[in-house]
Structures are given as structure tokens and as C-alpha cells.
Scaffold this active site. Sequence first.
Site, PDB file in Angstrom:
ATOM      1  N   PHE A  46     -13.610 -76.435  31.249  1.00  0.00           N
ATOM      2  CA  PHE A  46     -14.579 -76.017  32.260  1.00  0.00           C
ATOM      3  C   PHE A  46     -15.960 -76.025  31.630  1.00  0.00           C
ATOM      4  O   PHE A  46     -16.191 -75.359  30.619  1.00  0.00           O
ATOM      5  CB  PHE A  46     -14.265 -74.620  32.818  1.00  0.00           C
ATOM      6  CG  PHE A  46     -15.213 -74.248  33.924  1.00  0.00           C
ATOM      7  CD1 PHE A  46     -15.044 -74.773  35.200  1.00  0.00           C
ATOM      8  CD2 PHE A  46     -16.302 -73.423  33.687  1.00  0.00           C
ATOM      9  CE1 PHE A  46     -15.942 -74.471  36.224  1.00  0.00           C
ATOM     10  CE2 PHE A  46     -17.201 -73.113  34.701  1.00  0.00           C
ATOM     11  CZ  PHE A  46     -17.016 -73.639  35.968  1.00  0.00           C
ATOM     12  N   ASP A  98     -18.769 -76.059  23.418  1.00  0.00           N
ATOM     13  CA  ASP A  98     -19.155 -75.178  24.516  1.00  0.00           C
ATOM     14  C   ASP A  98     -18.621 -73.790  24.189  1.00  0.00           C
ATOM     15  O   ASP A  98     -17.436 -73.512  24.354  1.00  0.00           O
ATOM     16  CB  ASP A  98     -18.565 -75.718  25.831  1.00  0.00           C
ATOM     17  CG  ASP A  98     -18.866 -74.824  27.025  1.00  0.00           C
ATOM     18  OD1 ASP A  98     -19.252 -73.657  26.817  1.00  0.00           O
ATOM     19  OD2 ASP A  98     -18.695 -75.292  28.165  1.00  0.00           O
ATOM     20  N   LYS A 150     -22.973 -66.758  29.348  1.00  0.00           N
ATOM     21  CA  LYS A 150     -22.161 -65.577  29.666  1.00  0.00           C
ATOM     22  C   LYS A 150     -22.635 -64.288  28.964  1.00  0.00           C
ATOM     23  O   LYS A 150     -23.505 -63.625  29.472  1.00  0.00           O
ATOM     24  CB  LYS A 150     -20.683 -65.874  29.414  1.00  0.00           C
ATOM     25  CG  LYS A 150     -20.132 -66.839  30.477  1.00  0.00           C
ATOM     26  CD  LYS A 150     -18.641 -66.711  30.691  1.00  0.00           C
ATOM     27  CE  LYS A 150     -18.203 -67.308  32.007  1.00  0.00           C
ATOM     28  NZ  LYS A 150     -18.091 -68.780  32.006  1.00  0.00           N
TER      29      LYS A 150
END
Length: 396
Positions: A135, A220, A249
Amino acid sequence: MGDIPSREAAIHMQTGRRLPITLVRGEGTRVYDDEGTEYLDFIAGIASDTLGHADPGLADVIAEQARTLIHISNIFYSVPQIELGEWLVEHSCLDRVFFANSGAEANEAAIKLARKWGIQNRDGAYEIISTTDSFHGRTMTTVAATGTPAYREPFGPPTPGFVFVPYNDMDALREATTAQTAAIMLEPIQGEGGVNVPDEDYLKTVRAWCDEQGILLILDEIQTGIGRTGTIWAYEQAGVEPDIMTSAKGIAGGVPLGAVLAKEHASIFEPGDHGSTFGGNPLATAAGAYVVRQLTEGGVLENAKARGEQLSQRLAGLVDRHPLAIGEDGGGLLRRLELAQDVSGDIVTKARENGLLLNPVRPNRVRFMPPLNVTAAEIDQAVDIVEAALTELESN
Ligand SMILES: *Cc1c(COP(=O)(O)O)cnc(C)c1O
């Protein structure tokens, strides 16, 4: 306030399913809904609320910065932006930083960097190898990089130049590498894909392959970074260094912020190549600078590591005692409990009824991602609630 869910249904684009809860405030690991019901929050804004809710220190920093200077654009220098940038460069193997507002935007910047690098240094190569179940975000190009075809299929031709191989499969990666390959893009642990931990030597072998082929490694770390897996970055545990890395995040404790970092040789943006109006503004970076200092100077990273070990042991105990629980895995405070049947939705619903918020990341997997300052008692309380849900399901 009226009926919030029906007001939402009347005006919002229905892009996803929401839980039937309207949260109105929080404190530490606890959140409260509009009827005053208390929940232990093991979702934490999807691994974003690093210091939990309403952290007094973070709230003071945000309030003070709001009274001082919220936003100036990147036409000017900004002290909080420099301070967070210096921390990130000092506490990583990367040399330079660019700030964005989200994970997807950080990945967009990483992809632009890798493409420009390939075009300049590898004879026009622009392909990026990504992995299935990955993702990387929801913009047009980051969905093109994401290993879930359903996320991009409704939207016409995807951004070209992405190739997919199974995660944790070195042979497939070798086979997919061509003269067109500029970079390999990976999560050190796949988060949304189900908390998938690769074999111990996978990232090292990928790194060696990138060096041999003269291509870039993009990690990532949007979900795994900022202490989530028990070290500041997950790559530290794998013993590799990426050429480009993204963060978002947890970086500012829930204030929207993303960052792309790169080693000098991959930091090839020139004036005019990239930009952002809000990216790294004083409000977001002041929050980020406070959050990251709490990691290293406020004991939060140490706590994340210890609580992660505790959570892992407690979940392993469930696996020992319950036939429905067949495995646990993860890193630090990003963990999963694997179930023998597709009942993660039932576990999560029962847990919610008993005051614990959890995410069913796969039909047979429950994901745990509490704030990094979660207490030992809260970990025990959460696992006890999950155990009660398992016991109840097993008795049916
Ligand atoms: C959440 C996530 C993203 C996307 O971040 P947004 O802030 O939602 O755009 C990208 N990559 C990973 C690994 C993520 O977990």
C-alpha cells in the site's frame, strides 16, 4: 448535534465504511464517544497518534505555534521546519528531506525522484518494481504503485511504469529487473497488506541486488517508521540503508505531515522540480519536532520497544491457549493476530462492545497499533478483551 451518521450519509461521498461510533475526545490511549462510552484505542488514527490523544506537551506546542505562526508557504525559511528536518537527517541514514502533507504525497515525491534519477543515470529507465499486497497511497500515481488492483481499476489508465512481484520473493524480483528498472519500492513490513513480515534476509538481499544492478531502493516507512516497530526506522532492524525513504502517519502525532528523505546521490530535485503550499508548514513541523524528541528524549521509543515485546508475548499466549488463534507476528507496536477462520470482523465487533478499538486488517487477521506511549496495564487490558472475544467465539 442530531444524528451524526445520518447527517454524514446525506452529504459525504461514501468512500469507505465507518464504524458506528462518533468520537468526541480522547486522553492518552483512551477515546470517548458522544454518549460518553470509553474505548481503549488500539487503532490510534491508523498508527498515527504516536503520543496518544490530547498529549498535554504536544497540545501546548501546537497552541503556542498557532499563536505564533501557523503557515507561511515555502517561499520563506521556517525554524520548526529546519528543526524537524535536522532531527530526521541526524536520526536516519538519509541526507536530505522534503516535507509533504501526507503519506501519498511523500511517495509521489519519492517516485518523481526515482524517475528523474533513472532518466538521468540509467539511460532513461523509469520503471519501479513494487510488490503485491503493498500500500503506497490513493493518488493516481500512488495507486498505480499499490499492489491492490481494485484501488486503481475504476479510474482508467494508471500511471505507467509500475511492475509488481510477490512480496518476499527474491527470484521474482530478479526476474522482473530489466534495463528499464529505476528502483524497487517496498515497505519493510507491509502494513495495510496484513502486517506481513518478510524473511530475515529479504531486505538485505534486495539491497545487495539493487547495488549489483545499479538501481535505487525506496523504503516506504510511512507506517513502520517513527518508532512504530521498536526502532526509529524499521530498516535499522533489517541492517540495510535505503536510497530514498518516506515517512508520514506518526511523524507529527496526528497532525497531517509527510516527508521524503534521500541520500545525497538520489537527492536530485532542482529548483522548480517539486513543491507544496502547505508541506512542512510551521504548525505541522513544530508538532513533528515535539513528537520525534519525545521518541528519543522522552522515553517513548524505549516504551514502544518494551510494550511491543509485551504485546507479542501476550498474543503468543493467546495462540497457545486458543485454537482460533494460530499465530502472531509484526514489529514493535505494529502487530497482528492470525485466526484459523475469517472471523476478524467478529473479534473486532466483540472487542468494541467491551471497550477496545481494533482493526480487522484481513478477514483472518486483527491488527494492533496502539499509541507508542501505551502503558503495560493497557496492553494487558486489551489482550484480556481479545481473549474474552476468542473464548466467546470458540464456545459458539
Ligand atoms: C498509510 C500509508 C500510506 C498513505 O498515507 P496517506 O497519509 O494516507 O496518504 C502509504 N504507505 C503506507 C505504507 C501507508 O501505511
